[in-house]
Design an enzyme around this catalytic site. Structure first.
Site, PDB file in Angstrom:
ATOM      1  N   SER A   1       0.841  -1.192   0.000  1.00 41.24           N
ATOM      2  CA  SER A   1       0.000   0.000   0.000  1.00 41.24           C
ATOM      3  C   SER A   1       0.883   1.252   0.000  1.00 41.24           C
ATOM      4  CB  SER A   1      -0.949  -0.039   1.202  1.00 41.24           C
ATOM      5  OG  SER A   1      -1.924   0.970   1.128  1.00 41.24           O
TER       6      SER A   1
ATOM      7  N   ASP B   1      -8.946  -5.881  -5.073  1.00 35.24           N
ATOM      8  CA  ASP B   1      -8.494  -4.625  -4.462  1.00 35.24           C
ATOM      9  C   ASP B   1      -8.961  -3.472  -5.347  1.00 35.24           C
ATOM     10  OD1 ASP B   1      -7.181  -2.460  -3.382  1.00 35.24           O
ATOM     11  OD2 ASP B   1      -5.171  -3.335  -3.490  1.00 35.24           O
TER      12      ASP B   1
ATOM     13  N   HIS C   1      -8.292  -4.794  -0.585  1.00 38.51           N
ATOM     14  CA  HIS C   1      -6.973  -4.198  -0.353  1.00 38.51           C
ATOM     15  C   HIS C   1      -6.250  -4.845   0.824  1.00 38.51           C
ATOM     16  CE1 HIS C   1      -3.856  -1.222  -0.643  1.00 38.51           C
ATOM     17  NE2 HIS C   1      -4.074  -0.758   0.567  1.00 38.51           N
TER      18      HIS C   1
END
EC number: 2.3.1.46
Length: 409
Positions: A149, A341, A374
């Site tokens: 991320s 995601d 995610h």
């Protein structure tokens, strides 16, 4: 069984120039290390953290068995990033609320907490600070920089700012910049915080209050983006939450509630016909996550980190051309994305892959069919773990080959 982790701190009194044009005169960085640094200091890996994580990547603290690091399933003895082979360094970013200098700390110029006066920091600033820590540790070249991320953005930035200091960049569930939708989510979260009456312009510390309401809403908004539609429907669907006593309305779920599901099981079929009560289990779950978050995270840190996300865009100085931006990178890359995601969709990782290939760089790419959205980068998907293990085993073999060659010379 987890190993014992020990936090460390390094003080810097050399001013750190910032992308904004300002600087931080002196600061502390919190970090942890796992494993042993080899003789030629070639087996070090930096792990960069995401929004609400920290330097506590793996292991547990003495006497706190439930304090496992946020990526403990990935990093440790015998794990995909094997600390029997690598020296792993987790570093807390500047502006955080977990040990490194941030808005909660005292501003030497005023003797009061920085609050909103803490300078705006960027991904590039974090990477520069991390490089300074490595200088202090005597580590010139990294075996790899790894992050998921926002951490993946830092790994990508490392390859551009310090291309000679790393051999591999591992970028997981990330993107070359935020799209408009992601910036919009961040702005909604920030507005929730700054419009909380307890925010006090960011100087709430001296008033003895916390903008908890704003933080709760910010976390609720953010948490929605971390999950996939499939997972939310599987976990919660349209299930109703068991009714609570009026005095408990709007509060945390009662004792015995499973917070991962949002509330106690309920077989009721009738609505409460109320606009104020918690009606659905998904509502209870989000309120629980918001309440928990507001108890440990700092509002000014949230503003800083989401803005750093917004600003990250290495192609910006190259007329939006990512291929030109990545031309300076010399590392070999692994990129991993997850099909569900939607915060950082696989197409964003493929943008990076395409630009690296156009620069004739060595790139591996895995797109994992996982249902978790995610948050999948934090979970134990077997295919994902296999990809990571295989890649880091390859790095370990490279190190052994280099050591043998050095010994033969």
């Amino acid at each position: 069984m987890s190993f014992i982790a020990t936090p460390q701190f390094m003080h810097f009194d050399e001013p750190l120039p910032l992308q904004s044009g300002g600087s931080i005169a002196d600061y502390d960085l919190a970090f942890e290390t796992y494993g042993q640094l080899n003789a030629d200091k070639s087996n070090a890996i930096v792990v960069c953290h995401a929004l609400n994580a920290s330097h506590h990547v793996a292991g547990s603290y003495e006497g706190q068995p439930k304090s496992e690091g946020w990526w403990d399933n990935m990093i440790g003895p015998g794990k995909p990033v094997d600390t029997d082979k690598f020296f792993v360094i987790g570093i807390n970013n500047l502006g955080s609320c977990f040990g490194s200098t941030g808005p909660m700390h005292t501003n030497p110029a005023t003797g009061k907490p920085y609050g909103a006066d803490f300078p705006v920091v960027t991904v590039e600033d974090w990477v520069d600070a991390q490089a300074r820590l490595l200088d202090r540790l005597g580590i010139q070249t990294l075996a790899a920089v790894l992050g998921g991320s926002l951490g993946g953005m830092q790994a990508l930035s490392w390859s551009l700012r310090y291309p000679e200091r790393m051999r591999h960049a591992v970028v997981v569930a990330s993107a070359p910049n935020l799209n408009a939708e992601n910036i919009a989510f961040n702005e909604v979260a920030r507005r929730a915080i700054v419009t909380d009456p307890d925010f006090n312009g960011g100087h709430f510390y001296e008033h003895g209050v916390v903008p908890a309401r704003g933080l709760r809403i910010a976390r609720m908004v953010g948490h929605i983006t971390y999950l996939s539609d499939d997972v939310m429907n599987q976990k919660f669907g349209r299930s109703l939450r068991a009714p609570t006593l009026p005095a408990a309305r709007g509060s945390l779920p009662p004792e015995g509630t499973d917070p991962t599901r949002g509330g106690p099981a309920s077989d009721r079929r009738d609505y409460l016909y109320s606009t104020q009560d918690v009606e659905f289990q998904i509502e209870s779950y989000l309120r629980y996550q918001g309440e928990k978050f507001s108890g440990y995270f700092d509002a000014n840190t949230y503003l800083l980190i989401t803005r750093a996300l917004d600003y990250f865009d290495p192609a910006r100085c190259h007329d939006g051309d990512l291929t030109r931006a990545l031309a300076v990178a010399k590392a070999r890359f692994l990129l991993v994305s997850f099909t569900t995601d939607w915060r950082f969709a696989p197409a964003r990782s493929r943008e990076i892959v395409k630009s690296l290939l156009e620069n004739n760089r060595d790139v591996s790419y895995a797109e994992i069919d996982a249902p978790h959205g995610h948050d999948a980068f934090l979970l134990d998907d077997p295919r994902y773990m296999s990809v990571m293990r295989s890649y880091f085993e390859g790095i370990a073999k490279e190190l052994k080959t280099t050591e043998r060659a050095g010994g033969a010379a």
